[in-house]
Motif scaffolding. Structure first.
Motif, short mmCIF file in Angstrom:
data_model
loop_
_atom_site.label_atom_id
_atom_site.label_comp_id
_atom_site.label_asym_id
_atom_site.label_seq_id
_atom_site.Cartn_x
_atom_site.Cartn_y
_atom_site.Cartn_z
N GLN A 173 -15.23 -13.36 1.62
CA GLN A 173 -16.64 -14.72 1.04
C GLN A 173 -17.45 -13.87 0.76
O GLN A 173 -18.33 -14.04 -0.73
CB GLN A 173 -16.69 -15.13 1.94
CG GLN A 173 -18.20 -16.11 1.76
CD GLN A 173 -17.33 -17.42 0.59
OE1 GLN A 173 -16.11 -17.87 0.87
NE2 GLN A 173 -18.02 -17.90 -0.25
N SER A 174 -18.04 -12.38 1.34
CA SER A 174 -18.79 -11.76 0.95
C SER A 174 -18.58 -11.34 -0.71
O SER A 174 -19.41 -11.19 -1.56
CB SER A 174 -19.09 -10.36 2.11
OG SER A 174 -19.89 -9.76 1.54
N THR A 175 -17.04 -10.26 -1.25
CA THR A 175 -16.65 -10.00 -2.10
C THR A 175 -17.09 -11.10 -2.93
O THR A 175 -17.97 -10.90 -4.00
CB THR A 175 -15.55 -9.32 -1.71
OG1 THR A 175 -15.82 -8.70 -1.43
CG2 THR A 175 -15.35 -8.78 -3.41
N ALA A 176 -16.22 -12.74 -2.61
CA ALA A 176 -16.37 -13.78 -3.84
C ALA A 176 -18.28 -13.98 -4.27
O ALA A 176 -18.11 -14.17 -5.31
CB ALA A 176 -16.04 -14.81 -3.56
N ASP A 177 -18.66 -13.39 -2.97
CA ASP A 177 -20.72 -14.32 -3.46
C ASP A 177 -21.09 -12.98 -4.12
O ASP A 177 -22.33 -13.27 -4.80
CB ASP A 177 -21.40 -14.24 -1.83
CG ASP A 177 -20.81 -15.54 -0.83
OD1 ASP A 177 -20.12 -16.58 -1.51
OD2 ASP A 177 -21.28 -15.49 -0.48
N MET A 178 -21.07 -11.70 -3.89
CA MET A 178 -21.36 -10.51 -5.09
C MET A 178 -20.93 -10.41 -5.73
O MET A 178 -21.70 -10.38 -7.27
CB MET A 178 -21.14 -9.93 -4.24
CG MET A 178 -21.88 -8.12 -4.98
SD MET A 178 -23.73 -8.26 -4.49
CE MET A 178 -23.72 -8.29 -2.78
N THR A 179 -20.00 -11.43 -6.49
CA THR A 179 -18.69 -11.73 -8.18
C THR A 179 -19.92 -12.51 -8.38
O THR A 179 -19.87 -11.93 -9.34
CB THR A 179 -17.72 -11.35 -7.90
OG1 THR A 179 -16.81 -10.64 -7.12
CG2 THR A 179 -16.95 -11.87 -9.07
N VAL A 180 -19.93 -13.66 -7.55
CA VAL A 180 -20.42 -14.33 -8.56
C VAL A 180 -22.17 -13.70 -8.33
O VAL A 180 -22.57 -14.54 -9.86
CB VAL A 180 -20.51 -15.98 -7.33
CG1 VAL A 180 -21.40 -16.91 -8.50
CG2 VAL A 180 -19.20 -16.00 -7.84
N PHE A 181 -22.34 -13.48 -7.71
CA PHE A 181 -24.08 -12.97 -7.99
C PHE A 181 -24.11 -12.29 -9.38
O PHE A 181 -25.25 -12.21 -9.82
CB PHE A 181 -24.79 -12.67 -7.00
CG PHE A 181 -26.05 -12.62 -6.72
CD1 PHE A 181 -27.62 -12.73 -7.32
CD2 PHE A 181 -25.83 -9.93 -7.24
CE1 PHE A 181 -28.39 -12.08 -7.04
CE2 PHE A 181 -27.08 -9.74 -6.95
CZ PHE A 181 -28.71 -10.83 -7.52
N VAL A 182 -23.54 -11.58 -9.16
CA VAL A 182 -23.31 -10.09 -10.09
C VAL A 182 -22.93 -11.17 -11.36
O VAL A 182 -23.84 -10.42 -12.83
CB VAL A 182 -22.61 -8.90 -9.80
CG1 VAL A 182 -22.32 -7.99 -10.93
CG2 VAL A 182 -23.23 -8.04 -8.79
N GLN A 183 -22.13 -12.12 -11.48
CA GLN A 183 -21.88 -12.21 -12.80
C GLN A 183 -23.00 -13.55 -13.42
O GLN A 183 -23.42 -13.47 -14.58
CB GLN A 183 -20.24 -13.31 -12.71
CG GLN A 183 -18.97 -12.34 -12.74
CD GLN A 183 -18.17 -13.39 -11.90
OE1 GLN A 183 -18.44 -14.52 -11.74
NE2 GLN A 183 -17.05 -13.45 -12.80
N ASN A 184 -23.99 -14.27 -12.62
CA ASN A 184 -25.10 -14.89 -12.77
C ASN A 184 -25.98 -13.74 -13.11
O ASN A 184 -26.35 -14.36 -14.92
CB ASN A 184 -24.92 -15.43 -11.96
CG ASN A 184 -24.51 -17.04 -11.66
OD1 ASN A 184 -23.80 -17.33 -12.06
ND2 ASN A 184 -24.37 -17.13 -10.53
N LEU A 185 -25.67 -12.76 -13.17
CA LEU A 185 -27.26 -11.71 -13.00
C LEU A 185 -27.09 -11.17 -14.62
O LEU A 185 -27.78 -11.08 -15.29
CB LEU A 185 -27.12 -10.47 -12.15
CG LEU A 185 -28.18 -10.02 -11.92
CD1 LEU A 185 -30.09 -10.34 -12.33
CD2 LEU A 185 -28.29 -8.60 -11.20
N LEU A 186 -25.50 -10.65 -14.57
CA LEU A 186 -25.75 -10.34 -15.99
C LEU A 186 -25.87 -11.41 -17.55
O LEU A 186 -26.14 -11.30 -18.54
CB LEU A 186 -23.97 -10.24 -16.21
CG LEU A 186 -23.96 -8.54 -15.36
CD1 LEU A 186 -21.92 -8.34 -15.52
CD2 LEU A 186 -24.59 -7.29 -15.27
#
Length: 88
Positions: free
Chosen positions: A11-24
């Motif tokens: 879940q933490s990895t998925a959250d981080m992936t979503v966060f990074v995608q939104n940031l990009l």
């Protein structure tokens, strides 16, 4: 409890992936906006330069039509002017 521990990193990895995608995506949108702004300003400067060139040409035409002499005297070539003083 082992089941929860194994899901938390996923879940933490998925959250981080979503966060990074939104940031990009936000960064891409900002860069696109800045790029469009820069291109618009360059286009505006081009128009102003063209208007300035036209104004200068109009002034030259007016001066030529009036038959007024050039405000600058003919310049001498600096290579033709050789100082005689201080030559050894």
């Amino acid at each position: 409890m082992d089941g929860q521990d194994s899901e938390d990193p996923k879940q933490s990895t998925a959250d981080m992936t979503v966060f990074v995608q939104n940031l990009l995506q936000q960064m891409q949108a900002r860069f696109q906006t800045m790029s469009e702004s820069i291109v618009t300003k360059i286009d505006e400067m081009g128009v102003r330069i063209n208007e300035l060139e036209q104004s200068i040409n109009d002034l030259r035409t007016e001066m030529g039509a009036e038959g007024s002499p050039s405000p600058l005297p003919p310049s001498k070539n600096p290579e033709e002017i050789k100082p005689e003083e201080g030559s050894a």
